[in-house]
Motif scaffolding. Structure first.
Motif, PDB file in Angstrom:
ATOM      1  N   GLU A 231       8.187   2.663  14.732  1.00 46.07           N
ATOM      2  CA  GLU A 231       7.745   1.645  13.785  1.00 46.07           C
ATOM      3  C   GLU A 231       6.838   0.616  14.469  1.00 46.07           C
ATOM      4  O   GLU A 231       5.852   0.157  13.882  1.00 46.07           O
ATOM      5  N   GLN A 232       7.157   0.255  15.676  1.00 40.75           N
ATOM      6  CA  GLN A 232       6.316  -0.676  16.424  1.00 40.75           C
ATOM      7  C   GLN A 232       4.917  -0.098  16.636  1.00 40.75           C
ATOM      8  O   GLN A 232       3.915  -0.822  16.551  1.00 40.75           O
ATOM      9  N   GLN A 233       4.850   1.186  16.890  1.00 39.61           N
ATOM     10  CA  GLN A 233       3.545   1.824  17.090  1.00 39.61           C
ATOM     11  C   GLN A 233       2.707   1.783  15.826  1.00 39.61           C
ATOM     12  O   GLN A 233       1.486   1.577  15.883  1.00 39.61           O
ATOM     13  N   ILE A 234       3.360   1.947  14.671  1.00 42.20           N
ATOM     14  CA  ILE A 234       2.636   1.874  13.400  1.00 42.20           C
ATOM     15  C   ILE A 234       2.057   0.478  13.199  1.00 42.20           C
ATOM     16  O   ILE A 234       0.887   0.316  12.808  1.00 42.20           O
ATOM     17  N   ILE A 235       2.871  -0.552  13.466  1.00 43.87           N
ATOM     18  CA  ILE A 235       2.397  -1.925  13.318  1.00 43.87           C
ATOM     19  C   ILE A 235       1.239  -2.193  14.276  1.00 43.87           C
ATOM     20  O   ILE A 235       0.206  -2.780  13.890  1.00 43.87           O
TER      21      ILE A 235
END
Length: 377
Positions: A231-235
């Motif tokens: 999820e952090q990578q998506i953000i």
């Protein structure tokens, strides 16, 4: 009797006001008893009275006997009224003004005095806790419901202030209530900061998926530390685009509180749920109106399990206040306020440190209207 009891009597105006007059027979009307002063100076400040058809504003001094003024060596020059239990001495202040005196000895209910002393001596959170059974539980219920209605009015005054800035935009008000509710119980201030950091009218036009909403809300909230690596990578991949497009500035991470928090109350999870909800809404304001009327919303409230986990929080802190505001602004014939109060009456009472104080005193709030009243108290 202690002087503190007489102060409480004056503060709450717990005496007979019939044919009110000073010790000299001057007609007296109390417009405002003033504010209790806990520092040096007269007992009450910012008081106002009408004495012999002349309006006076200033301080009020309280004594058991009027001669206590001299005994205490007061040097006040702004006292407009001397309130005493027994009048035994006419006095003038340092400027030579003869102090008007209100004598309360024959204006008090004798059975009230020991109860007031008991309240002042009490060290419980609810000073009248030991008297709840004597008051009667039906009366306690009425008092809490009345207090819950006062909380609605207090929230309305806050919303009224914001709406002046937002030029009456109901959609902005709805978004504000959504985020403020999502911040309960620990992060309302942080959610308000997030609300102010986002251009909501632009977001409604430009964001076309729940993923877009989630990226903008989580990126601007600075809550990515709670997310998984994926999820952090998506953000990190998608947020820079929206940040440039809307000229966004993430809010300080220190605004968020995370200690001793149930997983369902985590702000990142609530923002995830709101992302799906916002993506489905044509009008957040209409959504709150319909939700308050019990109109079927299809599967919208079931789009994300987190929504149902705090649906009652949303109903209490967004839907009901919105309905109260709508009634007053649209000048509906009491329908809105009745609807707002009806919503709270049909919801179960909240379980928090305020309702537990009343529970420990012997009364358990039964509805959200009562628990809101406990919070207001």
């Amino acid at each position: 009797m202690k002087e503190e009891v007489l102060q409480l009597i004056w503060q709450k105006q717990l005496f007979n006001h019939t044919n009110l007059s000073s010790s000299n027979g001057e007609s007296l009307t109390i417009l405002n008893p003033g504010e209790l002063n806990l520092d040096q100076g007269p007992d009450f400040s910012k008081a106002s009275i009408i004495l012999n058809q002349v309006k006076l504003s200033g301080a009020v001094e309280i004594h058991l006997r009027s001669s206590d003024w001299k005994r205490h060596r007061h040097q006040y020059d702004n006292v407009i009224l001397h309130v005493v239990l027994i009048h035994d001495l006419d006095l003038r202040d340092v400027s030579g003004f003869q102090l008007p005196v209100l004598v309360l000895l024959n204006r008090l209910h004798s059975d009230l005095l020991p109860k007031l002393q008991l309240l002042l001596d009490a060290r419980a959170y609810i000073r009248c806790g030991s008297l709840l059974n004597e008051i009667g539980m039906d009366k306690v219920k009425q008092l809490l419901e009345k207090s819950g209605a006062k909380r609605l009015e207090a929230n309305y005054q806050v919303m009224k202030h914001w709406m002046l800035e937002w030029k009456g935009d109901r959609e902005l008000l709805a978004f504000f209530l959504f985020l403020k509710s999502a911040g309960l119980p620990q992060n309302t201030l942080a959610m308000e900061a997030l609300f102010k950091a986002l251009p909501w009218s632009l977001l409604r036009r430009k964001l076309s998926s729940a993923q877009d909403w989630w990226t903008v809300l989580l990126g601007t909230s600075n809550l990515t530390f709670w997310l998984s690596k994926e999820e952090q990578q998506i953000i990190q991949l998608k947020y820079p685009y929206w940040k440039r497009l809307f000229n966004l500035e993430p809010i300080p991470i220190m605004l968020w509180k995370s200690g001793k928090m149930r997983p369902a109350n985590r702000p990142d999870r609530r923002l995830k749920a709101l992302s799906e909800l916002f993506n489905q809404m044509e009008s957040p304001a209409l959504f709150l109106e319909n939700l308050g009327q019990g109109i079927s919303l299809g599967q919208r409230m079931d789009l994300h399990p987190e929504i149902n986990a705090w649906k009652n929080v949303l109903m209490i802190n967004a839907v009901s206040p919105y309905w109260y505001w709508k009634e007053k602004e649209d000048r509906l014939p009491d329908q809105g306020r009745s609807q707002a109060i009806s919503i709270l009456r049909t919801l179960p009472a909240e379980d928090n440190r305020y309702t537990r104080i009343f529970r420990d005193a012997g009364y358990l709030p039964q509805s959200a209207l009562e628990s809101q009243g406990a919070i207001h108290q």
